[in-house]
Design a protein around this motif. Structure first.
Motif, PDB file in Angstrom:
ATOM      1  N   LYS A   1       1.990 -80.542 -16.833  1.00  0.00           N
ATOM      2  CA  LYS A   1       1.823 -80.746 -15.384  1.00  0.00           C
ATOM      3  C   LYS A   1       2.232 -79.511 -14.594  1.00  0.00           C
ATOM      4  CE  LYS A   1       3.379 -83.684 -11.559  1.00  0.00           C
ATOM      5  NZ  LYS A   1       4.225 -84.854 -11.175  1.00  0.00           N
ATOM      6  N   TYR A   2       3.341 -78.903 -14.989  1.00  0.00           N
ATOM      7  CA  TYR A   2       3.842 -77.736 -14.257  1.00  0.00           C
ATOM      8  C   TYR A   2       3.437 -76.414 -14.913  1.00  0.00           C
ATOM      9  CZ  TYR A   2       6.481 -80.842 -11.260  1.00  0.00           C
ATOM     10  OH  TYR A   2       6.830 -81.801 -10.349  1.00  0.00           O
ATOM     11  N   LYS A   3       2.596 -76.520 -15.948  1.00  0.00           N
ATOM     12  CA  LYS A   3       2.012 -75.342 -16.603  1.00  0.00           C
ATOM     13  C   LYS A   3       3.100 -74.357 -17.056  1.00  0.00           C
ATOM     14  CE  LYS A   3      -2.232 -75.782 -13.900  1.00  0.00           C
ATOM     15  NZ  LYS A   3      -3.191 -75.135 -12.974  1.00  0.00           N
ATOM     16  N   THR A   4       4.074 -74.887 -17.762  1.00  0.00           N
ATOM     17  CA  THR A   4       5.162 -74.051 -18.251  1.00  0.00           C
ATOM     18  C   THR A   4       5.437 -74.362 -19.721  1.00  0.00           C
ATOM     19  OG1 THR A   4       7.528 -73.574 -18.028  1.00  0.00           O
ATOM     20  CG2 THR A   4       6.805 -75.718 -17.245  1.00  0.00           C
ATOM     21  N   ASP A   5       5.306 -73.379 -20.564  1.00  0.00           N
ATOM     22  CA  ASP A   5       5.480 -73.548 -22.009  1.00  0.00           C
ATOM     23  C   ASP A   5       6.933 -73.285 -22.392  1.00  0.00           C
ATOM     24  OD1 ASP A   5       5.255 -73.774 -24.707  1.00  0.00           O
ATOM     25  OD2 ASP A   5       4.057 -71.974 -25.010  1.00  0.00           O
ATOM     26  N   VAL A   6       7.785 -74.259 -22.105  1.00  0.00           N
ATOM     27  CA  VAL A   6       9.195 -74.136 -22.469  1.00  0.00           C
ATOM     28  C   VAL A   6       9.425 -74.523 -23.924  1.00  0.00           C
ATOM     29  CG1 VAL A   6       9.983 -74.555 -20.113  1.00  0.00           C
ATOM     30  CG2 VAL A   6       9.677 -76.491 -21.670  1.00  0.00           C
ATOM     31  N   PHE A   7       8.351 -74.912 -24.617  1.00  0.00           N
ATOM     32  CA  PHE A   7       8.458 -75.356 -26.003  1.00  0.00           C
ATOM     33  C   PHE A   7       8.223 -74.231 -27.009  1.00  0.00           C
ATOM     34  CE2 PHE A   7       6.091 -78.318 -23.251  1.00  0.00           C
ATOM     35  CZ  PHE A   7       7.072 -79.270 -23.051  1.00  0.00           C
ATOM     36  N   SER A   8       7.872 -73.048 -26.511  1.00  0.00           N
ATOM     37  CA  SER A   8       7.588 -71.880 -27.360  1.00  0.00           C
ATOM     38  C   SER A   8       6.340 -72.068 -28.217  1.00  0.00           C
ATOM     39  CB  SER A   8       8.789 -71.549 -28.270  1.00  0.00           C
ATOM     40  OG  SER A   8       9.922 -71.265 -27.493  1.00  0.00           O
TER      41      SER A   8
ATOM     42  N   HIS B   1       4.532 -69.429 -31.270  1.00  0.00           N
ATOM     43  CA  HIS B   1       4.015 -69.810 -32.591  1.00  0.00           C
ATOM     44  C   HIS B   1       2.555 -69.370 -32.741  1.00  0.00           C
ATOM     45  CE1 HIS B   1       7.371 -72.261 -34.134  1.00  0.00           C
ATOM     46  NE2 HIS B   1       7.594 -72.544 -32.868  1.00  0.00           N
ATOM     47  N   ILE B   2       1.786 -69.492 -31.668  1.00  0.00           N
ATOM     48  CA  ILE B   2       0.396 -69.019 -31.697  1.00  0.00           C
ATOM     49  C   ILE B   2       0.368 -67.504 -31.897  1.00  0.00           C
ATOM     50  CG2 ILE B   2      -1.682 -68.679 -30.301  1.00  0.00           C
ATOM     51  CD1 ILE B   2      -1.569 -71.508 -31.158  1.00  0.00           C
ATOM     52  N   ARG B   3       1.268 -66.808 -31.198  1.00  0.00           N
ATOM     53  CA  ARG B   3       1.322 -65.341 -31.289  1.00  0.00           C
ATOM     54  C   ARG B   3       1.597 -64.883 -32.718  1.00  0.00           C
ATOM     55  NH1 ARG B   3       5.296 -61.794 -31.617  1.00  0.00           N
ATOM     56  NH2 ARG B   3       6.883 -63.425 -31.341  1.00  0.00           N
ATOM     57  N   ILE B   4       2.477 -65.583 -33.406  1.00  0.00           N
ATOM     58  CA  ILE B   4       2.851 -65.201 -34.767  1.00  0.00           C
ATOM     59  C   ILE B   4       1.755 -65.568 -35.774  1.00  0.00           C
ATOM     60  CG2 ILE B   4       4.498 -65.644 -36.635  1.00  0.00           C
ATOM     61  CD1 ILE B   4       6.618 -66.096 -34.421  1.00  0.00           C
TER      62      ILE B   4
ATOM     63  N   LYS C   1      -4.720 -62.399 -33.108  1.00  0.00           N
ATOM     64  CA  LYS C   1      -5.975 -62.005 -32.457  1.00  0.00           C
ATOM     65  C   LYS C   1      -6.342 -62.985 -31.346  1.00  0.00           C
ATOM     66  CE  LYS C   1      -8.002 -59.533 -36.376  1.00  0.00           C
ATOM     67  NZ  LYS C   1      -9.140 -59.470 -37.334  1.00  0.00           N
ATOM     68  N   TYR C   2      -6.191 -64.273 -31.631  1.00  0.00           N
ATOM     69  CA  TYR C   2      -6.479 -65.291 -30.614  1.00  0.00           C
ATOM     70  C   TYR C   2      -5.489 -65.171 -29.454  1.00  0.00           C
ATOM     71  CZ  TYR C   2      -6.811 -69.879 -28.407  1.00  0.00           C
ATOM     72  OH  TYR C   2      -6.944 -70.888 -27.493  1.00  0.00           O
ATOM     73  N   TRP C   3      -4.217 -64.897 -29.771  1.00  0.00           N
ATOM     74  CA  TRP C   3      -3.191 -64.800 -28.735  1.00  0.00           C
ATOM     75  C   TRP C   3      -3.490 -63.668 -27.755  1.00  0.00           C
ATOM     76  CZ3 TRP C   3       0.091 -67.459 -26.212  1.00  0.00           C
ATOM     77  CH2 TRP C   3       1.095 -66.847 -25.459  1.00  0.00           C
ATOM     78  N   LYS C   4      -3.993 -62.544 -28.253  1.00  0.00           N
ATOM     79  CA  LYS C   4      -4.321 -61.423 -27.374  1.00  0.00           C
ATOM     80  C   LYS C   4      -5.376 -61.815 -26.337  1.00  0.00           C
ATOM     81  CE  LYS C   4      -3.102 -57.621 -30.488  1.00  0.00           C
ATOM     82  NZ  LYS C   4      -3.594 -56.452 -31.265  1.00  0.00           N
ATOM     83  N   LYS C   5      -6.251 -62.735 -26.717  1.00  0.00           N
ATOM     84  CA  LYS C   5      -7.306 -63.169 -25.799  1.00  0.00           C
ATOM     85  C   LYS C   5      -6.788 -64.113 -24.715  1.00  0.00           C
ATOM     86  CE  LYS C   5     -10.897 -63.006 -29.411  1.00  0.00           C
ATOM     87  NZ  LYS C   5     -11.866 -63.848 -30.171  1.00  0.00           N
ATOM     88  N   VAL C   6      -5.793 -64.933 -25.072  1.00  0.00           N
ATOM     89  CA  VAL C   6      -5.391 -66.009 -24.157  1.00  0.00           C
ATOM     90  C   VAL C   6      -4.012 -65.824 -23.526  1.00  0.00           C
ATOM     91  CG1 VAL C   6      -6.796 -67.654 -25.466  1.00  0.00           C
ATOM     92  CG2 VAL C   6      -4.348 -67.425 -25.997  1.00  0.00           C
ATOM     93  N   GLN C   7      -3.257 -64.815 -23.935  1.00  0.00           N
ATOM     94  CA  GLN C   7      -1.864 -64.708 -23.500  1.00  0.00           C
ATOM     95  C   GLN C   7      -1.699 -64.611 -21.983  1.00  0.00           C
ATOM     96  OE1 GLN C   7       0.102 -61.177 -24.949  1.00  0.00           O
ATOM     97  NE2 GLN C   7      -1.716 -59.906 -24.729  1.00  0.00           N
ATOM     98  N   ASP C   8      -2.651 -63.969 -21.302  1.00  0.00           N
ATOM     99  CA  ASP C   8      -2.517 -63.789 -19.857  1.00  0.00           C
ATOM    100  C   ASP C   8      -2.755 -65.079 -19.075  1.00  0.00           C
ATOM    101  OD1 ASP C   8      -1.896 -61.122 -20.194  1.00  0.00           O
ATOM    102  OD2 ASP C   8      -3.988 -60.461 -20.023  1.00  0.00           O
TER     103      ASP C   8
ATOM    104  N   TRP D   1      -2.397 -68.287 -20.732  1.00  0.00           N
ATOM    105  CA  TRP D   1      -1.973 -69.359 -21.623  1.00  0.00           C
ATOM    106  C   TRP D   1      -1.351 -70.527 -20.844  1.00  0.00           C
ATOM    107  CZ3 TRP D   1      -2.205 -71.541 -26.235  1.00  0.00           C
ATOM    108  CH2 TRP D   1      -1.182 -72.414 -26.637  1.00  0.00           C
ATOM    109  N   ASN D   2      -0.398 -70.248 -19.988  1.00  0.00           N
ATOM    110  CA  ASN D   2       0.291 -71.318 -19.258  1.00  0.00           C
ATOM    111  C   ASN D   2      -0.608 -72.019 -18.251  1.00  0.00           C
ATOM    112  OD1 ASN D   2       3.337 -71.412 -19.969  1.00  0.00           O
ATOM    113  ND2 ASN D   2       2.915 -69.226 -19.806  1.00  0.00           N
ATOM    114  N   ASP D   3      -1.438 -71.266 -17.566  1.00  0.00           N
ATOM    115  CA  ASP D   3      -2.243 -71.850 -16.491  1.00  0.00           C
ATOM    116  C   ASP D   3      -3.496 -72.578 -16.982  1.00  0.00           C
ATOM    117  OD1 ASP D   3      -0.572 -71.028 -14.396  1.00  0.00           O
ATOM    118  OD2 ASP D   3      -1.416 -69.012 -14.446  1.00  0.00           O
ATOM    119  N   ASP D   4      -4.136 -72.066 -18.020  1.00  0.00           N
ATOM    120  CA  ASP D   4      -5.436 -72.615 -18.428  1.00  0.00           C
ATOM    121  C   ASP D   4      -5.452 -73.266 -19.807  1.00  0.00           C
ATOM    122  OD1 ASP D   4      -6.462 -71.613 -16.023  1.00  0.00           O
ATOM    123  OD2 ASP D   4      -6.880 -69.663 -16.937  1.00  0.00           O
TER     124      ASP D   4
END
Length: 402
Positions: free
Chosen positions: A344-351, A355-358, A362-369, A371-374
């Motif tokens: 609801k508040y678009k905040t990934d406090v769960f890390s 885990h996706i980054r690790i 390659k996928y993380w580089k596409k979505v990191q900017d 990630w929280n909002d979309d």
């Protein structure tokens, strides 16, 4: 022969003494003031107002009883400034000693300031070589940091000790707060896949009498400090509070729970059975399908039956299995509440992002900017809970309810 030995012995002492250095940076104890806690608020005339909780050595040492004077174990001085450094320096106009931060173990930030951002606050705390980056950090919920540090507490002479002990045992035995220090928060802020969480403390009761001696002279304190909830951040700003089931759900996911009590409804009676969790373990697995993330939370928990306020016969296998199933449902519901709040508040406090980054760089580089909002709000999250009961106490039947 003896004279030669004596001669060489003297030369050895002289040479050794030349290698010994003096204590060039010493400080007399009477020239320093030990800062136990720091409160940070918005200033009235300047951007920042700092509250320094200092040890009052005479009262801590017990000397007030000899002199007939009774006073608090700490004293609070305040100053304002354009930034935290100048506010710190401004205290020299009030305090007759130099502030010493090596024993500072707590930082309190007001909710109002936290909602505007904590990055500037953390900078000076981590830049100073005197300050301990392992100091705990909390948010003063619905109050100023100054007011929270001013509450006199009956069991603990030093207010900061009370807050830290409550923080520790509340996380372990209740599971709805979390203990974090400055190092934790900084590492989470600089990581793309993590966001910080900080426990909130609230003043309950008569706030006007919270800082008076009347509060500690009463058998029932007129005002208390209460570990209330968990502050959720997006980037560096506090966006909402996680309370109750959602707060503990966050700790289930992050593996922060130790031995909380879980209440289970039974036979139409709310909270009829209490389970003490002995240990829990959370694992997060991620995969990407059709350019979308799938996150799976696998949680294992073991516990004992602590209290039963209804009829229950655990000698029957079906009852035992049903109780384990109900425990799994409660834990799963709490995790769901946490995830709903995070989405609801678009905040990934769960890390999850970390885990996706690790696992999928390659996928993380596409979505990191975004990630929280979309991505996070629509991500598929699966929850698997495996709960087991070990002991039922001294009996398997609730005889008094037969």
């Amino acid at each position: 022969m003896k004279s030669k030995k004596h001669y060489f012995f003297i030369i050895n002492i002289v040479c050794t003494s030349l290698l010994l250095s003096g204590c060039w940076s010493y400080r007399e104890l009477t020239d320093i003031a030990f800062v136990i806690a720091i409160g940070i608020d918005e200033g009235e005339k300047q951007p920042y107002k700092l509250s320094f909780q200092l040890i009052n050595p005479k009262n801590v040492a017990g000397e007030p009883q000899k002199s007939g004077i009774i006073g608090p174990a700490t004293v609070i001085y305040q100053s304002e400034g354009d930034n935290l450094f100048t506010a710190n320096r401004a205290t020299t106009q009030q305090v007759s000693r130099r502030l010493y931060y090596a024993h500072t173990s707590l930082v309190v930030i007001s909710e109002k300031l936290a909602r505007k951002g904590i990055r500037d606050v953390l900078d000076i705390l981590t830049r100073s070589p005197e300050f301990r980056p392992t100091a705990d950090i909390v948010i003063a919920k619905d109050s100023s940091a100054e007011d929270l540090l001013n509450v006199l507490t009956p069991l603990d002479q030093i207010n900061a000790d009370k807050i830290q002990k409550t923080l520790k045992y509340s996380e372990q035995l209740y599971g709805k707060t979390t203990k974090t220090n400055i190092n934790d928060i900084v590492s989470e802020l600089i990581s793309n896949g993590n966001l910080p969480i900080i426990s909130g403390f609230k003043i309950e009761g008569d706030r006007k009498k919270a800082k008076s001696s009347e509060n500690i002279l009463n058998q029932k304190p007129l005002s208390t400090i209460h570990a209330d909830s968990i502050a959720l951040f997006k980037n560096e700003k506090l966006v909402t509070w996680a309370e109750g089931a959602a707060a503990r759900g966050i700790n289930w996911i992050l593996g922060n729970t130790s031995q909380p009590a879980v209440n289970i409804d039974w036979a139409d009676k709310k909270g009829a059975i209490s389970i003490q969790i002995l240990r829990s373990n959370s694992q997060i697995k991620t995969e990407v399908k059709n350019n979308k993330p799938i996150i799976t939370i696998n949680l294992k928990a073991e516990g004992n039956v602590a209290e039963v306020n209804t009829y229950l016969d655990l000698s029957r296998e079906e009852e035992f299995i049903k109780l384990q199933s109900e425990l799994e449902k409660v834990i799963k519901n709490e995790i769901n509440e946490a995830i709903k709040l995070g989405k609801k508040y678009k905040t990934d406090v769960f890390s999850f992002g970390d885990h996706i980054r690790i696992s999928h760089p390659k996928y993380w580089k596409k979505v990191q900017d975004h990630w929280n909002d979309d991505i996070l709000p629509t991500a598929e999250i699966k929850i698997n809970v495996d709960a087991s009961l070990r002991l039922t106490g001294l009996k398997t039947k609730s005889d008094v309810y037969q």
